[in-house]
Design an enzyme around this catalytic site. Structure first.
Site, PDB file in Angstrom:
ATOM      1  CG  HIS A   1      35.920  38.040  52.045  1.00 58.06           C
ATOM      2  ND1 HIS A   1      34.901  38.292  51.375  1.00 58.06           N
ATOM      3  CD2 HIS A   1      36.741  37.616  51.410  1.00 58.06           C
ATOM      4  CE1 HIS A   1      35.233  37.858  50.071  1.00 58.06           C
ATOM      5  NE2 HIS A   1      36.424  37.407  50.101  1.00 58.06           N
ATOM      6  CD  GLU A   2      40.635  37.509  52.135  1.00 59.30           C
ATOM      7  OE1 GLU A   2      40.760  36.402  51.553  1.00 59.30           O
ATOM      8  OE2 GLU A   2      40.263  38.563  51.394  1.00 59.30           O
TER       9      GLU A   2
ATOM     10  N   GLY B   1      42.572  41.685  50.385  1.00 61.78           N
ATOM     11  CA  GLY B   1      43.171  40.606  51.214  1.00 61.78           C
ATOM     12  C   GLY B   1      43.023  39.372  50.159  1.00 61.78           C
TER      13      GLY B   1
ATOM     14  CB  CYS C   1      34.988  37.337  46.623  1.00 68.25           C
ATOM     15  SG  CYS C   1      36.176  36.019  46.705  1.00 68.25           S
ATOM     16  CG  LEU C   2      40.590  39.195  44.551  1.00 65.26           C
ATOM     17  CD1 LEU C   2      42.064  38.974  44.939  1.00 65.26           C
ATOM     18  CD2 LEU C   2      40.719  40.516  43.499  1.00 65.26           C
TER      19      LEU C   2
ATOM     20  CD  GLN D   1      40.686  34.807  47.618  1.00 61.92           C
ATOM     21  OE1 GLN D   1      41.172  35.054  48.415  1.00 61.92           O
ATOM     22  NE2 GLN D   1      39.600  35.342  46.664  1.00 61.92           N
TER      23      GLN D   1
ATOM     24  CG  HIS E   1      38.460  32.973  50.779  1.00 56.78           C
ATOM     25  ND1 HIS E   1      37.554  32.403  49.656  1.00 56.78           N
ATOM     26  CD2 HIS E   1      38.347  34.348  50.506  1.00 56.78           C
ATOM     27  CE1 HIS E   1      37.145  33.347  49.004  1.00 56.78           C
ATOM     28  NE2 HIS E   1      37.618  34.518  49.538  1.00 56.78           N
TER      29      HIS E   1
HETATM   30 ZN   LIG Z   1      37.207  36.419  48.468  1.00 54.91          ZN
END
Ligand SMILES: [Zn+2]
Length: 167
Positions: free
Chosen positions: A132-133, A47, A90-91, A52, A136
């Site tokens: 999670h998203e 995701g 997380c990216l 991000q 963000h």
């Molecule tokens: Zn993340």
């Protein structure tokens, strides 16, 4: 379409509350296409949230392997059920992971890229990705759910991982 650079902690946009989208216009649709392409360009991704890629707007995309991609605009969690402790990374925090508490089941509503209302009841990886998203979009990272930063663990380089498969 374009692959956008991923913003990495502690960039400010990751700590901001993202703005609601009023009109799903051309630029928003382009953002969605670019986010999908960016997500697919990163191996192991499930995701991506607009902050991000440096855009403080309420848009997320989810890509669970073997399943159809999900686009959600102005998503909201309307119901959470149960609790479980799971690994999460997380990216925007490359090289780390932690055990955190997430819901077992979540119900999310939002709009797709055509402005159509969607409601998703999810469990497993999809529930985790949605929580999670959407976090963000509220400027929350998974490390904010830890009671101590010492619970953050480093991802071992692949070559030092035990080989459970005998290969
Ligand atoms: Zn993340």
């Amino acid at each position: 379409m374009a692959v956008l650079p991923i913003q990495v902690f502690p960039t400010r946009v990751l700590k901001q509350r993202a703005k609601r989208i009023k009109n799903i216009d051309g630029p928003v649709q382009k953002l969605v296409r670019d986010m999908l392409e960016t997500m697919h360009a990163v191996p192991g991704r499930v995701g991506l949230a607009a902050p991000q890629v440096g855009v403080p707007l309420r848009v997320i995309v989810i890509g669970i392997p073997e399943e159809e991609d999900i686009v959600l605009i102005n998503p909201e969690i309307v119901r959470r059920k149960g609790e479980r402790v799971i690994d999460e990374g997380c990216l925007s925090l490359p090289g780390f992971f932690a055990n955190i508490t997430r819901s077992e089941v979540v119900t999310v509503k939002g709009l797709d890229q055509n402005g159509k209302e969607v409601r998703i009841k999810a469990e497993g990886l999809l529930a985790q990705a949605l929580e999670h998203e959407i976090d963000h979009l509220n400027g929350t990272l998974y490390i904010d759910h830890l009671d101590s930063i010492e619970k953050l663990q480093k991802v071992a380089p692949p070559e030092t991982k035990p080989k459970a498969d005998g290969g």
